[in-house]
Write an enzyme that holds these catalytic residues in place. Structure first.
Site, PDB file in Angstrom:
ATOM      1  N   ARG A 151       7.279 -11.017   5.734  1.00 20.86           N
ATOM      2  CA  ARG A 151       6.778 -10.779   7.087  1.00 20.86           C
ATOM      3  C   ARG A 151       7.474 -11.754   8.030  1.00 20.86           C
ATOM      4  NH1 ARG A 151       0.257  -9.987   5.754  1.00 20.86           N
ATOM      5  NH2 ARG A 151       0.585  -8.288   4.237  1.00 20.86           N
ATOM      6  N   ASP A 211      -2.205  -8.421  -4.572  1.00 23.25           N
ATOM      7  CA  ASP A 211      -2.489  -7.192  -3.851  1.00 23.25           C
ATOM      8  C   ASP A 211      -3.109  -6.165  -4.780  1.00 23.25           C
ATOM      9  OD1 ASP A 211      -2.522  -5.915  -1.480  1.00 23.25           O
ATOM     10  OD2 ASP A 211      -0.368  -5.589  -1.319  1.00 23.25           O
ATOM     11  N   CYS A 240       0.797  -1.228   0.000  1.00 23.45           N
ATOM     12  CA  CYS A 240       0.000   0.000   0.000  1.00 23.45           C
ATOM     13  C   CYS A 240       0.830   1.280   0.000  1.00 23.45           C
ATOM     14  CB  CYS A 240      -1.019  -0.013   1.141  1.00 23.45           C
ATOM     15  SG  CYS A 240      -0.478  -0.778   2.671  1.00 23.45           S
TER      16      CYS A 240
END
Length: 504
Positions: A189, A209, A160
């Site tokens: 992550r 995404d 994002c």
């Protein structure tokens, strides 16, 4: 005429039979007595099976079919083998085709960003424990900031912030919105080592995404379209049932005011109500920047998996000072229609609303679900082993004909000095070992090939080949089994292409 009749009959049977993309029996050998905690992903087979027969874990099937491996040198980062990469790429290409319908433009963004970006986005404050820090090991190449401190970078856990940078790269008008970006860049992550498992819990993964920058008045319509997107994808993959949950503001670790969260949650509730689907509330489980709709998929064992997600975000656009120009900006911010010519004569900046969405979620994790869903018996379009050509002997003409058929089925004919124009994407292998035909046929079935073609001296001498397309339980209209079909290799290409384009 005979060839056309055979193809028509074969096509009807191909499309009618539910077992065309199945093999009759394959034995899988799961780990001995696996405890429930070892199974992060449960089987999701669509066909009825004996309740006493244990269903294979995705890691066991992946080992048998050579889909992926792991290494101690990169824990939680699966290495996709050629067969696994084929499935991965077909899932990604399937999504890319749907982007044409749903209006997404694909972008490519960096893997690492300076720490300052993550501070700006709020990730450093709310997500630092799950992020990796990257610094240079060479003092001569280390960058310095104003205070002389070495600058740090972070591996991106999400796309994002990068998409916000793209939106901010040029002046936007209300007429340009909605703008929809899609990104398959790898994400990292920092999952704890004890939680890592196969493809279901990983540290490096790819997410389908997507981020939608829209006007406040467009929120409900964009949420509805995204829910339609989810429905189309999951029905094509034959996954489900699934349920919808609305995850609301966390008790701590969130950004924005309570009023802003209430407005965002209200918008999602209205979109859910208008979708006509049932939904429930999951209090306190929203992302730190906004509430979200989670799609909870149920497998055939009754176990649930959170896969797709739709998140509404009023915060990141403000943090990145994003804006578009619109008439009557005060009305625009509230999502209201203005008809007053005086107000419409005024133009001003308005912050867009950001919708985060992922339909597959982690592509690797969805692969694990699909492996167990199909129990290794892949539909043709996803199968990493689609067509096997068996030779009856090692005669030069037979071998030459087998290679010719392989080239036609793979679409790699033509001048070898020129770039391929239209490869089919099919996986076509040749088994020319001097083994008995029956043994080679059984081995090809055991490996999961959908289509088995036999080529001997007769097929090598005729343009129209008599091909053994050995697909279980294939029958003619009169219910008699088809043992052999006369068609050319090009006829077979058309038939297989239709099958792949139908996602069957």
């Amino acid at each position: 005429m005979l060839a056309r009749r055979a193809i028509a009959s074969y096509s009807r049977a191909f499309n009618r039979s539910p077992s065309l993309s199945r093999i009759r029996r394959t034995e899988y050998f799961p780990r001995s007595s696996p405890c429930p905690s070892q199974r992060q992903c449960s089987s999701h087979a669509t066909q009825a099976t004996d309740a006493t027969t244990p269903k294979a874990d995705h890691r066991d099937i992946a080992a048998q079919q050579k889909l992926f491996t792991t290494s101690i040198y990169s824990p939680g980062s699966p290495l996709l083998l050629p067969n696994g990469a084929r499935i991965f790429n077909r899932l990604v290409e399937f999504l890319r085709r749907q982007y044409v319908r749903f209006g997404f433009d694909e972008v490519i963004t960096p893997t690492i960003y300076k720490k300052a970006l993550w501070l700006k986005s709020g990730h450093l404050e709310n997500y630092a424990d799950d992020m990796y820090t990257v610094t240079s090991s060479s003092p001569s190449r280390a960058e310095e900031v104003n205070g002389g401190e070495e600058d740090e970078y972070g591996l991106k856990p999400m796309n994002c912030p990068g998409h916000c940078l793209i939106f901010a790269s040029e002046l936007r008008s209300y007429k340009n919105l909605p703008i929809r970006y899609a990104d398959f860049s790898p994400l990292h992550r920092n999952e704890i080592s004890g939680a890592l498992s196969g493809l279901t819990r990983v540290r490096r993964f790819h997410q389908d995404d997507g981020h939608i920058f829209c006007r406040p008045s467009q929120i409900e319509d964009e949420i509805r379209k995204t829910l339609d997107f989810v429905r189309v994808v999951y029905s094509t993959l034959k996954l489900g049932p699934y349920r919808l949950t609305l995850s609301t503001r966390p008790t701590d670790h969130y950004i924005g005011t309570a009023e802003e969260w209430e407005a965002a949650e209200g918008a999602l509730k209205r979109a859910l109500d208008s979708s006509g689907q049932t939904w429930t509330i999951n209090p306190g489980d929203g992302a730190f920047y906004g509430p979200k709709i989670d799609i909870i998929l149920q497998d055939s064992d009754g176990k649930e998996h959170q896969t797709a997600t739709i998140q509404l975000d009023f915060q990141l656009p403000k943090r990145f000072e994003l804006s578009y120009i619109a008439p009557a900006p005060e009305f625009e911010r509230r999502g209201e229609i203005c008809t007053d010519p005086v107000q419409l004569a005024k133009n001003g900046p308005v912050a867009p609303v950001l919708i985060h969405r992922a339909v597959l979620g982690s592509v690797e994790r969805l692969m694990a679900l699909l492996i167990e869903h199909y129990q290794g018996r892949w539909p043709f379009w996803l199968n990493p082993k689609q067509v096997m050509i068996l030779t009856l002997n090692e005669d030069d003409k037979v071998m030459e004909r087998a290679r010719e058929v392989q080239n036609i089925l793979m679409g790699r004919e033509g001048n070898p000095d020129e770039a391929l124009a239209a490869p089919t994407g099919f996986v076509v292998d040749i088994d020319s070992r001097p083994e008995k035909l029956g043994a080679k046929r059984q081995q090809a079935k055991a490996k999961g090939y959908n289509v088995i073609v036999t080529i001997g001296s007769r097929e090598a001498e005729h343009a129209e080949m008599e091909m053994d397309c050995d697909i279980e339980d294939l029958t003619r209209d009169d219910a008699s089994p088809i043992k052999r079909v006369k068609m050319t290799a090009r006829d077979l290409v058309g038939l297989l292409r239709d099958k792949a384009n139908a996602y069957a």
